[in-house]
Design a protein around this motif. Structure first.
Motif, mmCIF file in Angstrom:
data_model
loop_
_atom_site.group_PDB
_atom_site.id
_atom_site.type_symbol
_atom_site.label_atom_id
_atom_site.label_comp_id
_atom_site.label_asym_id
_atom_site.label_seq_id
_atom_site.Cartn_x
_atom_site.Cartn_y
_atom_site.Cartn_z
ATOM 1 N N SER A 64 0.977 -1.161 -0.064
ATOM 2 C CA SER A 64 0.071 0.154 0.119
ATOM 3 C C SER A 64 0.830 1.100 0.194
ATOM 4 N N TRP A 65 0.430 2.366 -0.197
ATOM 5 C CA TRP A 65 1.088 3.645 -0.272
ATOM 6 C C TRP A 65 1.548 4.107 1.199
ATOM 7 N N PRO A 66 0.820 3.815 2.280
ATOM 8 C CA PRO A 66 1.689 4.091 3.531
ATOM 9 C C PRO A 66 2.730 3.123 3.757
ATOM 10 N N ASP A 67 2.463 1.935 3.296
ATOM 11 C CA ASP A 67 3.595 1.061 3.443
ATOM 12 C C ASP A 67 5.116 1.252 2.739
ATOM 13 N N PHE A 68 4.518 1.830 1.504
ATOM 14 C CA PHE A 68 5.926 2.204 0.621
ATOM 15 C C PHE A 68 6.474 3.662 1.135
ATOM 16 N N LEU A 69 5.520 4.338 1.722
ATOM 17 C CA LEU A 69 6.253 5.812 2.446
ATOM 18 C C LEU A 69 7.008 5.116 3.599
ATOM 19 N N ASP A 70 6.448 4.263 4.352
ATOM 20 C CA ASP A 70 7.189 3.804 5.357
ATOM 21 C C ASP A 70 8.601 3.399 5.005
ATOM 22 N N LEU A 71 8.329 2.445 4.180
ATOM 23 C CA LEU A 71 9.846 1.674 3.617
ATOM 24 C C LEU A 71 10.629 2.542 3.192
ATOM 25 N N GLN A 72 10.259 3.669 2.295
ATOM 26 C CA GLN A 72 11.243 4.722 1.951
ATOM 27 C C GLN A 72 11.742 5.773 2.779
ATOM 28 N N LYS A 73 10.964 5.762 4.057
ATOM 29 C CA LYS A 73 11.638 6.663 4.982
ATOM 30 C C LYS A 73 12.520 6.090 5.962
ATOM 31 N N ASN A 74 12.181 4.970 6.320
ATOM 32 C CA ASN A 74 13.061 4.069 7.545
ATOM 33 C C ASN A 74 13.914 3.171 6.827
ATOM 34 N N CYS A 75 14.075 2.743 5.775
ATOM 35 C CA CYS A 75 14.850 1.730 5.171
ATOM 36 C C CYS A 75 16.308 2.645 4.703
ATOM 37 N N ARG A 76 17.340 2.279 5.444
ATOM 38 C CA ARG A 76 18.501 2.988 5.311
ATOM 39 C C ARG A 76 19.523 2.097 4.418
ATOM 40 N N GLN A 77 19.317 0.906 3.953
ATOM 41 C CA GLN A 77 20.066 0.103 3.200
ATOM 42 C C GLN A 77 19.682 0.074 1.633
#
Length: 90
Positions: A64-77
């Motif tokens: 989902s869009w919120p999951d995508f934004l969460d991945l984009q914001k919190n995934c540093r690798q």
């Protein structure tokens, strides 16, 4: 035997020709998609696909869009994300 029934011989040769041609086309398509590297990706060993899952289901689902934004914001690798389809569910 092939001289005795030329109609059967023509049909057999035609079937073999179509089968070999279709087989060649499918293998060329699979080789081009699965085995050749993507020309625009520089570090292909670092390429990964991310999918979501539905609770209680076994089939992969789009994120989902919120999951995508969460991945984009919190995934540093991960340097960059590319989206192919986003679902409308939250």
């Amino acid at each position: 035997m092939l001289r005795r029934s030329p109609g059967f011989s023509i049909v057999a040769v035609l079937c073999l020709t179509l089968g070999i041609g279709a087989n060649t086309a499918v293998f060329s398509w699979v080789e081009g998609i699965l085995f050749r590297p993507y020309p625009a990706v520089t570090h292909q060993e670092r390429l990964a696909a991310v999918t979501g899952t539905v609770r209680g289901g076994s089939e992969p689902d789009y994120i989902s869009w919120p999951d995508f934004l969460d991945l984009q914001k919190n995934c540093r690798q991960i340097d960059a994300f590319i989206v192919t389809k986003i679902t409308g569910r939250l």
